[in-house]
Design a protein around this motif. Structure first.
Motif, short mmCIF file in Angstrom:
data_model
loop_
_atom_site.label_atom_id
_atom_site.label_comp_id
_atom_site.label_asym_id
_atom_site.label_seq_id
_atom_site.Cartn_x
_atom_site.Cartn_y
_atom_site.Cartn_z
N LEU A 137 0.88 -1.07 -0.27
CA LEU A 137 0.02 0.01 0.00
C LEU A 137 0.69 1.18 0.01
O LEU A 137 0.43 2.33 -0.64
CB LEU A 137 -1.09 -0.12 1.24
N SER A 138 2.11 1.24 0.46
CA SER A 138 3.09 2.37 0.65
C SER A 138 3.42 2.85 -0.66
O SER A 138 3.92 4.17 -0.92
CB SER A 138 4.13 2.19 1.84
N SER A 139 3.70 1.65 -1.52
CA SER A 139 4.09 2.00 -2.76
C SER A 139 3.18 2.64 -3.90
O SER A 139 3.54 2.96 -4.79
CB SER A 139 4.86 0.55 -3.43
N LEU A 140 2.03 2.35 -3.68
CA LEU A 140 0.79 2.87 -4.72
C LEU A 140 0.48 4.36 -4.25
O LEU A 140 0.57 4.58 -3.07
CB LEU A 140 -0.25 2.04 -4.43
N PRO A 141 -0.06 4.93 -5.33
CA PRO A 141 -0.48 6.34 -5.22
C PRO A 141 -1.98 6.17 -4.43
O PRO A 141 -2.62 5.34 -4.60
CB PRO A 141 -0.73 6.98 -6.53
N TRP A 142 -2.38 7.18 -3.77
CA TRP A 142 -3.48 7.28 -3.02
C TRP A 142 -4.10 8.58 -3.65
O TRP A 142 -3.58 9.56 -3.65
CB TRP A 142 -3.36 7.32 -1.57
N SER A 182 -3.48 5.67 8.69
CA SER A 182 -2.55 5.34 9.64
C SER A 182 -2.97 3.94 9.98
O SER A 182 -2.28 2.96 10.25
CB SER A 182 -2.80 6.24 10.82
N ARG A 183 -4.45 3.53 9.60
CA ARG A 183 -4.54 2.08 10.19
C ARG A 183 -4.25 1.26 8.90
O ARG A 183 -4.15 -0.10 9.35
CB ARG A 183 -6.20 2.17 10.21
N ALA A 184 -3.96 1.81 7.78
CA ALA A 184 -3.51 1.04 6.75
C ALA A 184 -2.00 0.57 6.83
O ALA A 184 -1.49 -0.10 6.08
CB ALA A 184 -3.76 1.52 5.61
N GLY A 185 -1.31 1.25 7.88
CA GLY A 185 0.09 0.87 8.23
C GLY A 185 0.86 1.90 7.42
O GLY A 185 2.13 1.52 7.09
N CYS A 186 0.54 2.83 6.59
CA CYS A 186 1.23 3.75 5.95
C CYS A 186 1.48 5.15 6.74
O CYS A 186 0.79 5.58 7.51
CB CYS A 186 0.51 4.06 4.58
N ASP A 187 2.67 5.83 6.20
CA ASP A 187 2.90 7.29 6.59
C ASP A 187 2.56 8.02 5.63
O ASP A 187 2.79 8.30 4.49
CB ASP A 187 4.49 7.32 6.61
N LEU A 188 1.46 9.07 5.98
CA LEU A 188 0.88 10.09 4.96
C LEU A 188 1.88 10.77 4.44
O LEU A 188 1.86 11.14 3.37
CB LEU A 188 -0.18 10.88 5.83
N ALA A 189 2.97 11.30 4.93
CA ALA A 189 3.83 12.12 4.70
C ALA A 189 4.65 11.59 3.39
O ALA A 189 5.31 12.19 2.66
CB ALA A 189 4.75 12.61 5.77
N ALA A 190 4.92 10.29 3.51
CA ALA A 190 5.49 9.40 2.46
C ALA A 190 4.96 8.93 1.25
O ALA A 190 5.48 8.36 0.27
CB ALA A 190 6.34 8.22 3.40
N LEU A 191 3.54 9.06 1.30
CA LEU A 191 2.70 8.69 0.21
C LEU A 191 2.68 9.63 -0.88
O LEU A 191 2.79 10.86 -0.63
CB LEU A 191 1.03 8.61 0.67
N LYS A 192 2.74 9.05 -2.17
CA LYS A 192 2.28 9.86 -3.39
C LYS A 192 0.75 9.93 -3.25
O LYS A 192 0.14 9.04 -3.60
CB LYS A 192 2.85 9.20 -4.42
N LEU A 193 0.39 11.13 -3.25
CA LEU A 193 -1.02 11.63 -3.29
C LEU A 193 -1.46 12.17 -4.67
O LEU A 193 -0.90 13.23 -5.37
CB LEU A 193 -1.46 12.60 -2.14
N VAL A 194 -2.59 11.72 -5.16
CA VAL A 194 -3.22 12.13 -6.18
C VAL A 194 -4.45 13.10 -5.89
O VAL A 194 -5.47 12.53 -5.46
CB VAL A 194 -3.44 11.19 -7.41
#
Length: 302
Positions: free
Chosen positions: A187-192, A208-220
């Protein structure tokens, strides 16, 4: 316009009893019209006579007749009560033409209301319904609308309004099949697809519940809430959303639900002003509750 000194006017109940007595020519007929006893009508008329200090009716044989003072008072009372009745009827007709104004979200309107609105109009063919797709984060304006439909987390407060729970739906992650492929999903490697439609920090909680860091995500960011679904269908990113809003797309395979339980639930509510609900608004609200019940979690739907 002359100011009305209400302290100098007799009670409305006595004026109404006398007007009906004068128009219908007797206590018994007035009592039937006002759904009280003849004795109650007679008592109210005597109170009015005592209030203004003159006789208004007198016995004549087995019936009643008006005195000169009674005739003088009966005409303006008839005109006044007729004006009131006509004003109320005109207002009711105006409200009927205006219909019910509903502030909602694009997806709730498209998934829940519009596909079933024909059923409502079969029951109420003359009741106009106007939908305003203002969005979930729009301010609730019940001066402009009769009902506001909004989604929120369990326990969310909606201010000093009447609130009816419409339905409950799981919050899920979904994506187009080509985005997630067939292997294990990181999930961390995919765009959200960023959230503009839910608000309230709910998107951040899901990340957060998905185990990802919002600051590190690629957001579309498609630019507005209306385009979030389109972006997901085109494979631009993962979408966090109420399951209800993508139910048809999950069924036809254009979106796939990711196998991760966020343990988050969204609840849609119908929000109205406190106090009596107008009859037309009540008809639409009751219909909403009826159609939403089988769509809710735990309803036993397939």
């Amino acid at each position: 316009m002359t100011d009305i000194n209400w302290t100098q006017l007799p009670p409305l109940s006595t004026l109404r009893a006398f007007e009906a007595t004068a128009r219908l020519q007797g206590y018994s007929a007035a009592a039937r019209a006002l759904n009280v006893t003849p004795a109650a009508i007679a008592q109210q008329v005597r109170k009015l006579e005592a209030e203004i200090g003159t006789k208004l009716v007198r016995r004549e044989g087995r019936g009643l007749t008006l005195t000169d003072a009674g005739h003088q008072l009966s005409h303006p009372l008839l005109e006044a009560f007729t004006l009131i009745a006509d004003g109320i009827r005109d207002l009711e007709r105006s409200e009927a033409r205006r219909g019910v104004r509903v502030s909602t979200t694009d997806y709730f309107a498209g998934m829940v209301i519009l596909p079933r609105l024909g059923e409502f109009w079969k029951k109420h063919p003359t009741l106009q319904v106007s939908l305003s797709p203002d969005g979930n984060t729009a301010p609730i304006d019940l001066d402009t609308h009769d009902i506001a439909i909004r989604g929120g987390a369990p326990g969310q407060k909606w201010g000093d309004y009447q609130v009816a729970k419409l339905l409950e739906t799981p919050m899920i992650l979904c994506a187009a099949p080509e985005l997630i492929g067939t292997g294990k999903v990181d999930l961390s490697s995919l765009p959200w697809i960023s959230d503009r439609g839910i608000g309230g920090g709910v998107f951040e909680e899901a990340v957060s519940r998905a185990g990802c860091d919002l600051a590190a995500l690629k957001l579309v960011d498609p630019g507005n809430a209306k385009l979030e679904l389109e972006a997901a269908l085109m494979g631009y990113g993962l979408r966090f959303t109420p399951e209800l809003t993508v139910r048809d797309h999950l069924a036809d395979g254009s979106l796939i639900k990711l196998d991760i339980d966020l343990e988050m639930t969204g609840i849609y509510h119908a929000i109205c002003q406190k106090g009596p609900i107008p009859a037309q608004t009540r008809k639409f609200l009751d219909w909403l509750l009826e159609i939403c019940a089988p769509l809710s979690v735990g309803s036993g739907r397939p």
